[in-house]
Design a protein around this motif. Sequence first.
Motif, mmCIF file in Angstrom:
data_model
loop_
_atom_site.group_PDB
_atom_site.id
_atom_site.type_symbol
_atom_site.label_atom_id
_atom_site.label_comp_id
_atom_site.label_asym_id
_atom_site.label_seq_id
_atom_site.Cartn_x
_atom_site.Cartn_y
_atom_site.Cartn_z
ATOM 1 N N ARG A 1 46.006 57.442 52.780
ATOM 2 C CA ARG A 1 44.650 57.322 53.325
ATOM 3 C C ARG A 1 43.778 56.440 52.436
ATOM 4 O O ARG A 1 43.073 55.542 52.917
ATOM 5 N N GLU B 1 42.026 52.755 53.321
ATOM 6 C CA GLU B 1 40.611 52.462 53.136
ATOM 7 C C GLU B 1 40.414 51.218 52.275
ATOM 8 O O GLU B 1 39.538 50.396 52.551
ATOM 9 N N TYR C 1 40.528 47.800 57.847
ATOM 10 C CA TYR C 1 40.973 48.049 59.211
ATOM 11 C C TYR C 1 41.788 46.915 59.819
ATOM 12 O O TYR C 1 42.457 47.110 60.825
ATOM 13 N N ARG D 1 48.965 59.877 62.780
ATOM 14 C CA ARG D 1 48.229 59.217 63.867
ATOM 15 C C ARG D 1 46.959 59.987 64.240
ATOM 16 O O ARG D 1 45.908 59.390 64.450
ATOM 17 N N ARG D 2 47.050 61.315 64.311
ATOM 18 C CA ARG D 2 45.911 62.123 64.772
ATOM 19 C C ARG D 2 44.882 62.425 63.696
ATOM 20 O O ARG D 2 43.706 62.592 64.003
ATOM 21 N N THR D 3 45.312 62.524 62.430
ATOM 22 C CA THR D 3 44.372 62.967 61.411
ATOM 23 C C THR D 3 44.241 62.012 60.229
ATOM 24 O O THR D 3 43.152 61.523 59.951
ATOM 25 N N GLN E 1 43.698 58.204 61.611
ATOM 26 C CA GLN E 1 43.008 58.031 62.882
ATOM 27 C C GLN E 1 41.987 56.900 62.740
ATOM 28 O O GLN E 1 41.213 56.854 61.784
ATOM 29 N N GLY E 2 42.018 55.961 63.683
ATOM 30 C CA GLY E 2 41.111 54.825 63.656
ATOM 31 C C GLY E 2 41.734 53.548 63.103
ATOM 32 O O GLY E 2 41.201 52.470 63.288
ATOM 33 N N TRP E 3 42.853 53.664 62.430
ATOM 34 C CA TRP E 3 43.549 52.482 61.915
ATOM 35 C C TRP E 3 44.618 52.037 62.919
ATOM 36 O O TRP E 3 45.062 52.815 63.757
ATOM 37 N N ASP E 4 45.043 50.789 62.792
ATOM 38 C CA ASP E 4 46.141 50.251 63.590
ATOM 39 C C ASP E 4 47.429 50.771 62.964
ATOM 40 O O ASP E 4 48.000 50.145 62.079
#
Length: 184
Positions: A71, A75, A79, A101-103, A106-109
Amino acid sequence: EGGLFRREWIRYGDPLGPDAVRVRYWDKAATAGGGDWTVGTLMATTGDGRFVIEDVIRTQSTSYDVQQLIRATAEKDGYDVRIVMEQEPGSSGVDVIDLYRRTILQGWDFRADKATGDKALRATGLSASMEGGNVSIVHAPWNREWIDEVAQFPLGLHDDQVDSASGAFRELTTRMVSTNVFFL
């Protein structure tokens, strides 16, 4: 030496500019203090046949620490960097990808790669491109361990950095072909 990669093929280069396409490929393990390594390779290309390994992260950590590292790395990368993770076979591999994918991402490709077949065979594209002078690495603290592992592959004790680098290379070459950008 392992024979698939040769030390004399290692070339150094600079990171590519902001217009480059980048992918961070993760080969995951969750063994603290021993065993396999979790490795994340950041590779970039401009679509002209040149590839640069810009960063390599490796750790032997707990599953939770690996999640936090992945994670934090996402960051830092931003992105616009696609994240790909090798999906282990079976339902546990599906569950891990779903968790990321869900947690966690989430929000990244974020994509899963169901890598199949022999690891040495999967690394041949990267090997051929390195031999041809089309792959370089940036000068960084991770260089020595990376070069040692690559040069010993597939006979060395570890193959995680090779798996990660060859996965990033496959992702970038597949992505360029699928978007009709062909290398000259």
